[in-house]
Design a protein around this motif. Structure first.
Motif, PDB file in Angstrom:
ATOM      1  N   GLY A  37       0.830  -1.198   0.000  1.00  0.00           N
ATOM      2  CA  GLY A  37       0.000   0.000   0.000  1.00  0.00           C
ATOM      3  C   GLY A  37       0.860   1.240   0.000  1.00  0.00           C
ATOM      4  N   PRO A  38       0.275   2.394  -0.307  1.00  0.00           N
ATOM      5  CA  PRO A  38       1.042   3.646  -0.332  1.00  0.00           C
ATOM      6  C   PRO A  38       1.448   4.075   1.067  1.00  0.00           C
ATOM      7  N   SER A  39       2.357   5.011   1.153  1.00  0.00           N
ATOM      8  CA  SER A  39       2.789   5.539   2.451  1.00  0.00           C
ATOM      9  C   SER A  39       1.585   6.093   3.211  1.00  0.00           C
ATOM     10  N   GLY A  40       1.530   5.791   4.503  1.00  0.00           N
ATOM     11  CA  GLY A  40       0.458   6.306   5.342  1.00  0.00           C
ATOM     12  C   GLY A  40      -0.801   5.473   5.353  1.00  0.00           C
ATOM     13  N   CYS A  41      -0.785   4.298   4.716  1.00  0.00           N
ATOM     14  CA  CYS A  41      -2.009   3.485   4.659  1.00  0.00           C
ATOM     15  C   CYS A  41      -2.179   2.588   5.883  1.00  0.00           C
ATOM     16  N   LEU A 161       8.910  -8.550   8.414  1.00  0.00           N
ATOM     17  CA  LEU A 161       9.937  -7.770   7.729  1.00  0.00           C
ATOM     18  C   LEU A 161       9.357  -6.413   7.334  1.00  0.00           C
ATOM     19  N   ASP A 162       9.966  -5.340   7.853  1.00  0.00           N
ATOM     20  CA  ASP A 162       9.454  -3.988   7.614  1.00  0.00           C
ATOM     21  C   ASP A 162      10.299  -3.282   6.555  1.00  0.00           C
ATOM     22  N   GLU A 163       9.874  -3.375   5.278  1.00  0.00           N
ATOM     23  CA  GLU A 163      10.569  -2.744   4.155  1.00  0.00           C
ATOM     24  C   GLU A 163      12.081  -2.950   4.236  1.00  0.00           C
ATOM     25  N   PRO A 164      12.548  -4.197   4.319  1.00  0.00           N
ATOM     26  CA  PRO A 164      13.970  -4.449   4.560  1.00  0.00           C
ATOM     27  C   PRO A 164      14.883  -4.143   3.382  1.00  0.00           C
ATOM     28  N   PHE A 165      14.334  -3.935   2.185  1.00  0.00           N
ATOM     29  CA  PHE A 165      15.179  -3.721   1.010  1.00  0.00           C
ATOM     30  C   PHE A 165      15.132  -2.285   0.495  1.00  0.00           C
ATOM     31  N   SER A 166      14.411  -1.416   1.165  1.00  0.00           N
ATOM     32  CA  SER A 166      14.132  -0.077   0.626  1.00  0.00           C
ATOM     33  C   SER A 166      15.377   0.783   0.480  1.00  0.00           C
ATOM     34  N   ALA A 189       9.365 -20.872   7.199  1.00  0.00           N
ATOM     35  CA  ALA A 189       8.875 -19.803   8.068  1.00  0.00           C
ATOM     36  C   ALA A 189       7.584 -19.191   7.555  1.00  0.00           C
ATOM     37  N   THR A 190       6.735 -18.801   8.497  1.00  0.00           N
ATOM     38  CA  THR A 190       5.581 -17.955   8.183  1.00  0.00           C
ATOM     39  C   THR A 190       6.089 -16.522   8.205  1.00  0.00           C
ATOM     40  N   ALA A 191       5.860 -15.781   7.134  1.00  0.00           N
ATOM     41  CA  ALA A 191       6.455 -14.449   7.044  1.00  0.00           C
ATOM     42  C   ALA A 191       5.445 -13.423   6.561  1.00  0.00           C
ATOM     43  N   VAL A 192       5.610 -12.191   7.068  1.00  0.00           N
ATOM     44  CA  VAL A 192       4.811 -11.050   6.632  1.00  0.00           C
ATOM     45  C   VAL A 192       5.769  -9.923   6.289  1.00  0.00           C
ATOM     46  N   LEU A 193       5.674  -9.428   5.060  1.00  0.00           N
ATOM     47  CA  LEU A 193       6.540  -8.368   4.567  1.00  0.00           C
ATOM     48  C   LEU A 193       5.735  -7.103   4.331  1.00  0.00           C
ATOM     49  N   VAL A 194       6.208  -5.981   4.872  1.00  0.00           N
ATOM     50  CA  VAL A 194       5.624  -4.679   4.562  1.00  0.00           C
ATOM     51  C   VAL A 194       6.425  -4.053   3.432  1.00  0.00           C
ATOM     52  N   THR A 195       5.741  -3.599   2.392  1.00  0.00           N
ATOM     53  CA  THR A 195       6.423  -2.975   1.265  1.00  0.00           C
ATOM     54  C   THR A 195       5.470  -2.037   0.535  1.00  0.00           C
ATOM     55  N   HIS A 196       6.055  -1.052  -0.160  1.00  0.00           N
ATOM     56  CA  HIS A 196       5.267  -0.247  -1.086  1.00  0.00           C
ATOM     57  C   HIS A 196       5.732  -0.512  -2.514  1.00  0.00           C
ATOM     58  N   ASP A 197       6.619  -1.505  -2.667  1.00  0.00           N
ATOM     59  CA  ASP A 197       7.169  -1.873  -3.969  1.00  0.00           C
ATOM     60  C   ASP A 197       6.320  -2.997  -4.560  1.00  0.00           C
ATOM     61  N   GLN A 198       5.584  -2.679  -5.625  1.00  0.00           N
ATOM     62  CA  GLN A 198       4.666  -3.655  -6.216  1.00  0.00           C
ATOM     63  C   GLN A 198       5.397  -4.882  -6.735  1.00  0.00           C
ATOM     64  N   ALA A 199       6.525  -4.676  -7.417  1.00  0.00           N
ATOM     65  CA  ALA A 199       7.277  -5.800  -7.963  1.00  0.00           C
ATOM     66  C   ALA A 199       7.756  -6.723  -6.847  1.00  0.00           C
ATOM     67  N   GLU A 200       8.172  -6.142  -5.748  1.00  0.00           N
ATOM     68  CA  GLU A 200       8.624  -6.905  -4.591  1.00  0.00           C
ATOM     69  C   GLU A 200       7.504  -7.791  -4.058  1.00  0.00           C
ATOM     70  N   ALA A 201       6.327  -7.208  -3.887  1.00  0.00           N
ATOM     71  CA  ALA A 201       5.185  -7.949  -3.354  1.00  0.00           C
ATOM     72  C   ALA A 201       4.746  -9.055  -4.307  1.00  0.00           C
ATOM     73  N   LEU A 202       4.643  -8.735  -5.589  1.00  0.00           N
ATOM     74  CA  LEU A 202       4.134  -9.714  -6.555  1.00  0.00           C
ATOM     75  C   LEU A 202       5.107 -10.859  -6.766  1.00  0.00           C
ATOM     76  N   ALA A 235      -5.920  -1.447  -9.198  1.00  0.00           N
ATOM     77  CA  ALA A 235      -5.322  -1.745 -10.503  1.00  0.00           C
ATOM     78  C   ALA A 235      -4.159  -0.806 -10.808  1.00  0.00           C
ATOM     79  N   ALA A 236      -4.367   0.487 -10.576  1.00  0.00           N
ATOM     80  CA  ALA A 236      -3.341   1.473 -10.873  1.00  0.00           C
ATOM     81  C   ALA A 236      -2.166   1.373  -9.915  1.00  0.00           C
ATOM     82  N   PHE A 237      -2.416   0.863  -8.700  1.00  0.00           N
ATOM     83  CA  PHE A 237      -1.335   0.772  -7.720  1.00  0.00           C
ATOM     84  C   PHE A 237      -0.445  -0.434  -7.952  1.00  0.00           C
ATOM     85  N   VAL A 238      -0.998  -1.551  -8.397  1.00  0.00           N
ATOM     86  CA  VAL A 238      -0.203  -2.774  -8.533  1.00  0.00           C
ATOM     87  C   VAL A 238       0.432  -2.911  -9.908  1.00  0.00           C
ATOM     88  N   GLY A 239       0.306  -1.945 -10.758  1.00  0.00           N
ATOM     89  CA  GLY A 239       0.940  -2.003 -12.070  1.00  0.00           C
ATOM     90  C   GLY A 239       0.460  -0.857 -12.939  1.00  0.00           C
TER      91      GLY A 239
END
Length: 360
Positions: A37-41, A161-166, A189-202, A235-239
């Motif tokens: 999601g975008p910053s501040g979401c 993981l909180d935006e570990p590659f930013s 491992a069960t993992a949860v990653l926070v990111t605003h990078d669409q490519a990273e998430a997908l 749609a516009a956010f993920v690509g």
């Protein structure tokens, strides 16, 4: 490893200004979920509530079958939740060596033996010779891998993981991302990653949770998210997205790109249709009689592919994605055809249809 279940989680930092507004999320055991999601979401706030760094105003957090936040009594302290946490900048202790950082939370016997440190360094793709180095002697990518090794050392039930590659450059980000994915998969491992990078998430996640204004708007696998977004904002956010005014008649959208079939059973009437730039095909106008003709407004070359800006007669500029060879030149006229169906969404509530979505 354990599953994670978040129910009705809410948090506000000021009266009348909710950061999270009743989030429900389930992460199956052994899976990888990206919070996108975008910053501040509210992504990082959600992660901090799960980790136990803050308490929710309402809702519950359950790790496995253990209630760790919400419900009767006080929340379980962060140190007792059995959760590993990898912060944005790695957060390594500067006065400790790599080995000291990784073994920090281990029992004294395991710290003395050193075998767990060597095992974890290998797991995250680092040479055991780095064990005696200080954090400042490592690259950014190496520091992030050490941070992951430290989080995995006590065999936590969940890794956050909180935006570990930013903070990493593009090449190092990709290399580190692959190493982290491999390490998490190897441990189950069960993992949860926070990111605003669409490519990273997908590319990394088994499922992606899209947050907007403190609410979860879509939770699904990456392919479904990209191909069947909940709405045009998602749609516009993920690509990149091509959004056009249209009139739907008998399953076909009539828009600035001609007649395009529509997925699903959208009723006849006005609509906004969504296409992805890679669905647009360009050819010589003489070889495609009757096709829509556009002028090339510009070409952004990325090596492996290129983004071609097309100026349509009645719909402004849209983008097409093409392989990086035999690209048209700016000012050239091309025929534009569409491959595959479009998705249709209701027109804007104001009655005014939006202009095409073109990335900056």
């Amino acid at each position: 490893m354990s599953s994670l279940t978040v129910t009705g989680l809410a948090k506000s930092y000021a009266v009348g200004v909710p950061v999270l507004g009743g989030v429900d999320l389930h992460v199956p055991s052994g899976s990888f979920t990206a919070l996108l999601g975008p910053s501040g979401c509210g992504k990082t706030t959600l992660l901090r509530l799960i980790a136990g760094f803050e308490d929710p105003d309402a809702g519950t957090v359950v790790v496995g079958d253990r209630l760790v936040a919400g419900g009767p009594g006080r929340s379980v302290p962060a140190r007792r939740r059995g959760i590993g946490f990898v912060p944005q900048e790695g957060g390594l202790f500067p006065h400790l060596t790599v080995a000291g950082n990784i073994s920090f939370g281990l029992p004294r016997r395991q710290r003395r033996e050193g075998s767990r440190v060597r095992e974890l360094l290998a797991l995250v793709g680092l040479d055991g010779a780095l064990a005696d180095r200080s954090p400042h002697q490592l690259s950014g990518g190496q520091q992030q891998r050490v941070a992951l090794a430290r989080a995995l050392a006590p065999e936590p039930s969940l890794v956050l993981l909180d935006e570990p590659f930013s903070s990493l450059d593009a090449t190092l980000r990709e290399e580190t991302r692959l190493a982290v994915s491999a390490a998490l998969e190897a441990t189950g491992a069960t993992a949860v990653l926070v990111t605003h990078d669409q490519a990273e998430a997908l590319s990394m996640a088994d499922q992606v949770a899209v947050l907007r204004h403190g609410r979860l708007v879509q939770l699904t696998d990456p392919r479904t998210l990209y191909r069947s977004p909940q709405d045009l904002d998602v749609a516009a956010f993920v690509g990149e997205a091509v959004v056009l005014d249209a009139e739907v008649r008998s399953g076909t959208a009539h828009c600035a790109l001609g007649a395009v079939p529509v997925e699903g059973g959208y009723p006849d009437g006005r609509a906004r249709v969504l296409l992805r730039p890679e669905q647009l095909r360009l050819s010589d106008p003489s070889a495609a009689p009757g096709a829509v003709v556009a002028r090339i407004g510009g070409v952004d070359f990325f090596g492996h592919d290129a983004r071609v800006r097309l100026v349509l007669p009645e719909a402004g500029t849209v983008s097409a994605r093409l392989v990086g060879a035999d690209l048209p030149a700016p000012g050239e006229e091309v025929a534009v055809t569409v491959r595959g169906p479009a998705q249709a969404f209701p027109p804007a509530a104001t009655g005014e249809l939006p202009r095409p979505v073109v990335p900056a």
